[in-house]
Design an enzyme around this catalytic site. Structure first.
Site, short mmCIF file in Angstrom:
data_model
loop_
_atom_site.label_atom_id
_atom_site.label_comp_id
_atom_site.label_asym_id
_atom_site.label_seq_id
_atom_site.Cartn_x
_atom_site.Cartn_y
_atom_site.Cartn_z
N ASP A 293 9.64 -13.62 -0.80
CA ASP A 293 10.46 -13.37 -1.98
C ASP A 293 10.71 -11.87 -2.10
O ASP A 293 10.11 -11.08 -1.38
CB ASP A 293 9.78 -13.92 -3.24
CG ASP A 293 8.31 -13.57 -3.28
OD1 ASP A 293 7.93 -12.49 -2.76
OD2 ASP A 293 7.52 -14.36 -3.82
N ASP B 234 -1.43 -0.95 -4.69
CA ASP B 234 -2.75 -0.99 -4.05
C ASP B 234 -2.83 -0.26 -2.70
O ASP B 234 -3.66 0.61 -2.51
CB ASP B 234 -3.27 -2.44 -3.92
CG ASP B 234 -2.21 -3.43 -3.48
OD1 ASP B 234 -1.11 -3.00 -3.09
OD2 ASP B 234 -2.49 -4.64 -3.50
N ASP C 205 10.88 -8.70 -4.73
CA ASP C 205 10.60 -8.15 -6.05
C ASP C 205 11.39 -6.87 -6.22
O ASP C 205 11.64 -6.15 -5.26
CB ASP C 205 9.10 -7.87 -6.20
CG ASP C 205 8.27 -9.13 -6.10
OD1 ASP C 205 8.81 -10.21 -6.44
OD2 ASP C 205 7.11 -9.05 -5.66
P1 ATP Z 1 2.75 -11.40 -0.50
O1 ATP Z 1 3.31 -11.26 0.84
O2 ATP Z 1 1.63 -12.35 -0.54
O3 ATP Z 1 3.74 -11.66 -1.60
P2 ATP Z 1 2.54 -8.91 -1.83
O4 ATP Z 1 1.92 -7.61 -1.42
O5 ATP Z 1 4.00 -8.94 -2.03
O6 ATP Z 1 2.08 -9.98 -0.79
P3 ATP Z 1 2.37 -9.66 -4.53
O7 ATP Z 1 1.25 -10.27 -5.29
O8 ATP Z 1 3.66 -10.35 -4.44
O9 ATP Z 1 1.80 -9.38 -3.10
O10 ATP Z 1 2.55 -8.20 -5.15
C1 ATP Z 1 3.75 -7.45 -5.05
C2 ATP Z 1 3.43 -5.96 -5.03
O11 ATP Z 1 2.75 -5.59 -6.22
C3 ATP Z 1 2.50 -5.55 -3.90
O12 ATP Z 1 3.18 -5.29 -2.70
C4 ATP Z 1 1.87 -4.29 -4.47
O13 ATP Z 1 2.74 -3.20 -4.35
C5 ATP Z 1 1.75 -4.63 -5.93
N1 ATP Z 1 0.44 -5.24 -6.25
C6 ATP Z 1 0.11 -6.56 -6.23
N2 ATP Z 1 -1.15 -6.76 -6.58
C7 ATP Z 1 -1.66 -5.55 -6.84
C8 ATP Z 1 -2.93 -5.10 -7.27
N3 ATP Z 1 -3.93 -5.95 -7.48
N4 ATP Z 1 -3.10 -3.76 -7.45
C9 ATP Z 1 -2.08 -2.89 -7.25
N5 ATP Z 1 -0.87 -3.26 -6.83
C10 ATP Z 1 -0.64 -4.56 -6.64
MG MG Z 2 5.16 -10.63 -2.89
#
Ligand code: ATP
Ligand code: MG
Length: 450
Positions: A72, A148, A74
């Site tokens: 997805d 993160d 964001d």
């Molecule tokens: P996925 O591929 O599973 O979606 P993702 O990194 O995109 O992995 P998401 O939970 O969709 O994970 O989070 C989107 C973004 O938000 C991350 O890329 C990161 O920049 C930020 N983020 C998510 N969780 C955290 C956290 N616990 N602490 C700090 N930043 C976070």
């Molecule tokens: Mg994501």
């Protein structure tokens, strides 16, 4: 000298937004605007035309650079949630702890979040330092610093086709390093789930976790206990359905992070039969995810918890409980124990129970029962589960083969396959042992109340 040292310690303790980001052109990051979903592109364009800044951010940018198709997209912007709301007719503000706007574009839902400020002394935290509320708006640099990992702090502008990189994320990604932004210990304290994310992302992208980020995990793993069950469950689902679950679980164990996550996962993994069963289940889920097939959380949790059910069921029968009621009680007890830590939703626990409750019915190979079982809506899941039990050595392969053949056979052949019913035989108490249920015609006692 001392001042320099203090400055270093101080700046490590708090993620410092850098003066400006590196602005990387398409040749450096390789992302063309066509790689971005049309909904995400339109959302960024609308925001930019209204005078705001807007970028695809986080996982999608990271995945595209790594050559993976994002799940997805964001979006991050300097517009406030109300300003975003006003620009898109089909949108709504959601969340409390972390307010975002859902923008609907065609069939897509985009999450649009406003740049957030870095945490400071006013940030609301629990007694262990975990951040509770997070709705203070900030600059883009602040927003990058509070993410993160460096590889997650990348902003892609689909109009200019540039990546804004505040923390050398692109270089880290290309060098296959997962590096945390700021001081790992404080970042894990703010949000212990980051430890799980580190393991998941490293496995998903084939990265080495930078030792500075890896070493504290063992010490800090107990902080996971303060994280609300629903949040742990969400992260565990992501991990288990990442397509790299077997590797993630192996890494969780290496880092000492598996204790208390899936309660009893550590216990299960320490029994040879349990470990084999769980690892087979994870490997088969990984295969399905990678092949783009459907997967169900109910099925996977049914496998992860099965050895607990078996042990509990067996103990009950040894105490003289009847076979099927004992199974039902064992199922409830195991699920109750798990829900203390894992907020398994009602729907999922219903699916788990359906799969477990069908298992004794596979042991009956006479009369009308096998045909009725074939017609059960959950037959396929129950049968797949039976295959895993046979593959792990819990049940004879012969039983699994019989069910495979029985499904494929025509009506006449099925008749010949059925085992003749033994009439007038008294029901034995405490019959099949749970660990090696009898694969005979009459084993099983009463029908489960599925
Ligand atoms: P996925 O591929 O599973 O979606 P993702 O990194 O995109 O992995 P998401 O939970 O969709 O994970 O989070 C989107 C973004 O938000 C991350 O890329 C990161 O920049 C930020 N983020 C998510 N969780 C955290 C956290 N616990 N602490 C700090 N930043 C976070
Ligand atoms: Mg994501």
């Amino acid at each position: 000298m001392i001042r320099k040292l203090l400055r270093r310690v101080f700046s490590a303790a708090r993620p410092q937004p850098k003066a400006g980001p590196a602005v990387l052109a398409r040749a450096r990051h390789g992302i063309a605007r066509e790689h971005i979903s049309s909904g995400a592109r339109r959302t960024c364009e609308t925001l930019q035309q209204a005078g705001f800044r807007a970028f695809v951010v986080g996982g999608a940018v990271r995945d595209l650079i790594a050559g993976i198709t994002p799940k997805d997209f964001d979006i991050a912007t300097d517009a406030t949630p109300e300003q975003v709301r006003a620009l898109f007719r089909r949108s709504r503000v959601i969340g409390r702890r972390f307010q975002i706007v859902h923008v609907m574009q065609g069939g897509e839902t985009l999450e649009v979040s406003t740049f957030r400020a870095a945490h400071d002394a006013d940030t609301q935290k629990d007694e262990h330092g975990r951040v509770l509320r997070d709705n203070v708006w900030g600059s883009q640099a602040d927003d990058a610093a509070r993410r993160d990992f460096t590889i997650n702090a990348l902003f892609y502008d689909p109009v200019a086709e540039t990546v804004l990189d505040y923390h050398h994320g692109v270089a880290d990604l290309q060098q296959k390093t997962l590096r945390i932004i700021g001081d790992p210990r404080s970042r894990y304290r703010e949000d212990p789930v980051r430890m799980l994310r580190a393991i998941r992302l490293a496995a998903k992208l084939g990265l080495n976790i930078d030792p500075e980020a890896r070493l504290p995990i063992r010490d800090m793993a107990p902080l996971m206990e303060n994280v609300p069950a629903a949040r742990v469950f969400d992260e565990m689902l992501k991990l288990l359905f990442s397509g790299h679950a077997a590797e993630c679980v192996a890494r969780l164990r290496e880092e000492g992070l598996h204790h208390g996550l899936l309660p009893l996962l550590d216990v299960i993994l320490e029994q040879p039969l349990g470990e084999r069963f769980v690892m087979l289940a994870l490997a088969s889920t990984d295969q399905r995810v990678r092949a783009g097939k459907t997967t169900s959380p109910g099925f996977l949790f049914a496998t992860l918890l099965w050895n607990e059910v078996l042990a509990n069921w067996q103990a009950r029968m040894e105490r003289g409980e009847l076979r099927i009621p004992a199974l039902m009680e064992a199922m409830d007890e195991v699920l109750d124990q798990q829900s203390e830590k894992l907020a398994i939703t009602r729907r999922i626990s219903g699916d788990i129970k359906d799969i477990w409750a069908l298992q004794p019915r596979f042991e009956k190979r006479s009369g009308k029962l096998p045909i009725r079982l074939l017609a059960q809506p959950r037959f396929r899941a129950g049968y797949d589960f039976l295959l895993l039990r046979a593959d792990s050595g819990e049940l004879p392969q012969e039983l699994a083969h019989w069910w495979r053949d029985f499904q494929e056979a025509d009506e006449a052949t099925r008749e010949t396959m059925l085992v003749p019913e033994v009439r007038g035989k008294k029901r034995r108490r405490s019959r099949a042992k749970a660990a090696q249920p009898e694969a005979t015609a009459d084993a099983g006692g009463a029908e489960p109340a599925a």
